[in-house]
Structures are given as structure tokens and as C-alpha cells.
Design a protein around this motif. Structure first.
Motif, PDB file in Angstrom:
ATOM      1  N   GLN A   1     -27.080  62.899 -48.019  1.00 10.52           N
ATOM      2  CA  GLN A   1     -26.876  64.590 -47.227  1.00 10.52           C
ATOM      3  C   GLN A   1     -27.575  63.554 -45.834  1.00 10.52           C
ATOM      4  N   ILE A   2     -28.300  63.321 -45.853  1.00 10.92           N
ATOM      5  CA  ILE A   2     -29.432  63.097 -44.448  1.00 10.92           C
ATOM      6  C   ILE A   2     -28.895  61.851 -44.214  1.00 10.92           C
ATOM      7  N   ILE A   3     -28.414  60.716 -44.947  1.00  8.72           N
ATOM      8  CA  ILE A   3     -27.738  59.440 -44.446  1.00  8.72           C
ATOM      9  C   ILE A   3     -26.686  59.655 -43.741  1.00  8.72           C
ATOM     10  N   VAL A   4     -25.714  60.551 -44.921  1.00  6.63           N
ATOM     11  CA  VAL A   4     -24.105  61.318 -44.235  1.00  6.63           C
ATOM     12  C   VAL A   4     -24.195  61.451 -42.695  1.00  6.63           C
ATOM     13  N   LEU A   5     -24.886  62.875 -42.637  1.00 11.64           N
ATOM     14  CA  LEU A   5     -25.332  63.569 -41.572  1.00 11.64           C
ATOM     15  C   LEU A   5     -25.617  62.636 -40.521  1.00 11.64           C
ATOM     16  N   LEU A   6     -26.396  61.740 -40.713  1.00 11.21           N
ATOM     17  CA  LEU A   6     -27.529  61.616 -39.202  1.00 11.21           C
ATOM     18  C   LEU A   6     -26.380  60.329 -38.989  1.00 11.21           C
ATOM     19  N   LEU A   7     -26.318  59.493 -39.956  1.00  3.84           N
ATOM     20  CA  LEU A   7     -26.037  58.372 -39.423  1.00  3.84           C
ATOM     21  C   LEU A   7     -24.663  57.775 -39.687  1.00  3.84           C
ATOM     22  N   THR A   8     -23.544  58.737 -40.986  1.00  7.84           N
ATOM     23  CA  THR A   8     -22.935  58.620 -40.370  1.00  7.84           C
ATOM     24  C   THR A   8     -21.792  57.488 -42.178  1.00  7.84           C
ATOM     25  N   ASP A   9     -21.429  57.782 -42.926  1.00 11.24           N
ATOM     26  CA  ASP A   9     -21.130  56.827 -43.967  1.00 11.24           C
ATOM     27  C   ASP A   9     -21.164  55.454 -43.832  1.00 11.24           C
ATOM     28  N   GLU A  10     -21.172  54.614 -42.503  1.00 10.41           N
ATOM     29  CA  GLU A  10     -21.792  53.246 -42.577  1.00 10.41           C
ATOM     30  C   GLU A  10     -23.049  52.950 -42.914  1.00 10.41           C
ATOM     31  N   TRP A  11     -23.521  53.400 -43.200  1.00  9.42           N
ATOM     32  CA  TRP A  11     -25.147  53.298 -43.401  1.00  9.42           C
ATOM     33  C   TRP A  11     -25.600  53.941 -44.969  1.00  9.42           C
ATOM     34  N   ILE A  12     -24.669  53.942 -45.897  1.00  8.09           N
ATOM     35  CA  ILE A  12     -24.130  54.800 -47.422  1.00  8.09           C
ATOM     36  C   ILE A  12     -25.179  54.203 -47.714  1.00  8.09           C
ATOM     37  N   GLY A  13     -25.286  52.716 -47.559  1.00  2.00           N
ATOM     38  CA  GLY A  13     -26.057  51.490 -48.330  1.00  2.00           C
ATOM     39  C   GLY A  13     -27.669  52.466 -48.092  1.00  2.00           C
ATOM     40  N   ALA A  14     -28.192  52.939 -47.002  1.00  5.03           N
ATOM     41  CA  ALA A  14     -29.869  52.872 -47.174  1.00  5.03           C
ATOM     42  C   ALA A  14     -30.117  53.486 -48.240  1.00  5.03           C
ATOM     43  N   VAL A  15     -28.859  54.546 -48.443  1.00  5.62           N
ATOM     44  CA  VAL A  15     -29.662  55.615 -49.552  1.00  5.62           C
ATOM     45  C   VAL A  15     -30.878  55.121 -50.620  1.00  5.62           C
ATOM     46  N   VAL A  16     -30.173  54.278 -51.045  1.00 12.72           N
ATOM     47  CA  VAL A  16     -31.432  53.893 -52.204  1.00 12.72           C
ATOM     48  C   VAL A  16     -32.536  53.348 -51.694  1.00 12.72           C
ATOM     49  N   PHE A  17     -32.502  53.002 -51.418  1.00 13.95           N
ATOM     50  CA  PHE A  17     -34.092  51.839 -49.964  1.00 13.95           C
ATOM     51  C   PHE A  17     -34.727  53.708 -49.136  1.00 13.95           C
ATOM     52  N   LEU A  18     -33.531  53.984 -49.346  1.00 14.48           N
ATOM     53  CA  LEU A  18     -34.741  56.154 -48.848  1.00 14.48           C
ATOM     54  C   LEU A  18     -35.772  56.518 -49.777  1.00 14.48           C
ATOM     55  N   LYS A  19     -35.085  56.857 -50.441  1.00 14.82           N
ATOM     56  CA  LYS A  19     -35.253  57.116 -51.486  1.00 14.82           C
ATOM     57  C   LYS A  19     -36.744  56.449 -52.528  1.00 14.82           C
ATOM     58  N   VAL A  20     -36.395  55.012 -52.285  1.00 20.02           N
ATOM     59  CA  VAL A  20     -37.710  54.169 -52.893  1.00 20.02           C
ATOM     60  C   VAL A  20     -39.127  54.275 -51.852  1.00 20.02           C
TER      61      VAL A  20
END
Length: 323
Positions: A275-294
Motif C-alpha cells: 500500500q505504501i509503494i502504490v500510494l506514494l510512488l504509483t503502480d510503476e514502482w510495484i517491483g520495489a515492494v519485495v526490496f522494501l520488505k527485505v
């Protein structure tokens, strides 16, 4: 939202070399002089001129090697970006001594004013240029504006000004300690930037951008906490280096404060990463989710390691950092 992952990937590549260069300038004399109980004006002035010399030399080195670095990462545009960004090194050098003196005096209010105002100015410039279509250069110029603004405020807020005098002999006694701090600082920052180096070499700049943005949120939490706790802790530890009982109490309070703030924030980022990635950076950055968690897990204990590092430095035991 205005710039894509590739732009941030290019900036992540420049940060590999600029952060390590900054560690060379920041790590040695600054901590050595803060840790030193008795500081003369001649020592401070000498450190000021050495910092400027280092800043100029490092900027020249980066400018000379920029084409080779760009070829290595297969990013031709990196040449000019590195050369322009390297200007921040000598600019930053002009304010390092003033910042060091403010830290030594525990005058963090003035440092905070400089940091907040420079961040606002940097944000305004970056957003304006991004809207005007400057692309990655919006990030480059906003970074330089941030550095220049901070230096100007340090000069305005600090009562100290350099004199026309220089004596290497005056700082010679702190050089061995400073070199140990310098070596450990460069090693520490190199390990931090090693991920960007590998990803930048073997993956696309877009993938590096996703990687760096995913890392940025946990890194921001960790850096803000470290910026508050650690900037206070080292000069405070240095002042208490001979009062073992009081020092232990301060170290325990520092660890508790970091844990109280750090754990809930990183838990929130981990649980709501998508939700944070989509809200702040849009769907274009959805690939960053896994890196954020790690990186929420990776950054969890970093401030505690840094507190112990600052404690060793404050006690003058920099050599232990290599064991």
C-alpha cells in the motif's frame, strides 16, 4: 511520481562513489577533533583547509574517472552526472568544520535548522525541475542545492571563521586515530554501497531504481534515527569517556530510545509495504515492494551497531572496529 525508476537508478550509481568520497572527508578529522578534549583554534583552522583540499582532490579524481565508471556500468549519461555531482564534495568541505564545532558543543538545534531548511530548498528545486522536464538532472541539481544551502547556514550560525594559518604539526597527534576512523568509515560505507555496485553492474538501471527505492524507505527510518541519536551520542560519549558509570547509563538509554522508535516504524513499513509503494510512488514502482520488505529486516539492527561503533570511537579505541 514525476521521475521513473531509471532516473533513481542512475543517482544510486553516483551515490556509490560520492558516499564513499564523503566518508573519506567526514570520517577522519571530524571525529578525531570531537573526541579530543582540548582543541586549539590552530587545529580547527588546519582541519578546515585539509577538508577543502580533500574535497577538491576527490572531485578531480571522480571527474577524471567518470568516463571509465560510465563504461563499466554501461551508462553513458553517468559521466556528466558524476562530474556535476562531484562539485558537492568541495562545497560540503567548506561547512564541515563549522558542523563539527556545533556537534562538539552539542548545539544540535542549529544543525537541525540547517538540515530542515536545506531539505525544503532541495525538495522545492527538485520538484520544480521535474515538472519542467529536467528528468534525472532534477535530482542532481536538488542535491547540490541541499549541500550549498546547508553550508551557507552553517557559516551563518557558527561563530567560528577560518584564519590564514596552517600547521600540520598541530593536528599530527590526532592523525593515527583519524586514520583508523577514516579506514573503518570507508569500509563501512563501501559495504553499505556494495549492493548498489552489484545490482548496477549486472541488472538494468530500472531494476537498480526499484532496488534503491525499496531500500530507501527503511534506510530513511534508520538514517533519521541515526541522524538524531548518533549525532548526539558521539560528542556526548566523548565528553563522558572518563565517567564509566554515566557513560554506560547513556548508552543503555540510547539503545532503548532507538528500539522504541525503530521497531514499530519498520514493522509498519513491512506490513503495509504494498500500500505504501502504490500510494506514494504509483503502480510503476510495484517491483520495489519485495526490496522494501527485505531491507526492513536488514536495517532493523543497524542503528545499534552504529551506537557501539560510536562508543568505541569516543573511547579512542578505533582499532577494535577492524576485529
Amino acid at each position: 511520481r514525476l521521475l521513473g525508476p531509471k532516473a533513481f537508478g542512475l543517482i544510486a550509481l553516483t551515490s556509490i562513489f560520492l558516499v564513499i568520497s564523503g566518508a573519506i572527508m567526514d570520517g577522519g578529522f571530524e571525529k578525531a577533533l570531537i573526541q579530543n578534549k582540548f582543541l586549539s583554534d590552530l587545529q580547527v583552522t588546519t582541519a578546515f583547509y585539509i577538508n577543502i583540499l580533500l574535497g577538491v582532490l576527490l572531485a578531480i579524481v571522480i571527474c577524471l574517472f567518470a568516463p571509465s565508471i560510465a563504461r563499466y556500468f554501461d551508462a553513458p549519461e553517468l559521466t556528466n552526472i558524476l562530474r556535476v555531482m562531484s562539485l558537492g564534495l568541495p562545497i560540503n568541505a567548506f561547512g564541515q568544520t563549522q558542523r563539527m564545532l556545533l556537534m562538539k558543543e552539542l548545539n544540535f538545534k542549529k544543525i537541525s535548522v540547517a538540515q530542515i531548511f536545506s531539505a525544503v530548498m532541495s525538495g522545492l528545486v527538485g520538484i520544480t525541475l521535474a515538472f519542467c522536464g529536467f528528468g534525472v538532472w532534477a535530482l542532481v541539481y536538488s542535491s547540490l542545492v541541499s549541500t550549498l544551502t546547508m553550508v551557507l547556514i552553517f557559516w551563518y550560525k557558527s561563530p567560528w571563521y577560518p584564519r590564514l594559518k596552517f600547521s600540520y604539526a598541530s593536528i599530527a597527534p590526532v592523525v593515527p586515530f583519524g586514520l583508523n576512523v577514516l579506514a573503518s568509515g570507508v569500509l563501512f560505507f563501501f559495504l553499505q554501497q556494495f549492493n548498489n555496485f552489484i545490482v548496477g553492474k549486472y541488472y538494468s538501471k530500472t531494476e537498480l531504481g526499484l532496488f534503491s527505492r525499496g531500500m530507501k524507505f527503511p534506510e530513511l527510518v534508520a538514517s533519521v534515527i541515526q541522524g538524531v541519536v548518533l549525532k548526539i551520542s558521539f560528542p556526548l560519549f566523548s565528553k563522558l569517556q572518563d565517567d564509566e558509570t554515566h557513560l554506560k547509563s547513556v548508552v543503555r538509554k540510547s539503545n532503548r530510545t532507538v528500539a522504541f522508535i525503530m521497531f514499530p516504524l519498520l514493522a509498519f513499513l513491512f506490513l503495509d509495504a504494498h500500500q505504501i509503494i502504490v500510494l506514494l510512488l504509483t503502480d510503476e514502482w510495484i517491483g520495489a515492494v519485495v526490496f522494501l520488505k527485505v531491507f526492513c529486516l536488514v536495517k532493523l539492527f543497524e542503528p545499534f551497531i552504529s551506537i557501539q561503533r560510536e562508543l568505541l570511537l569516543a573511547k579512542g579505541r578505533a582499532k577494535l572496529l577492524f576485529r
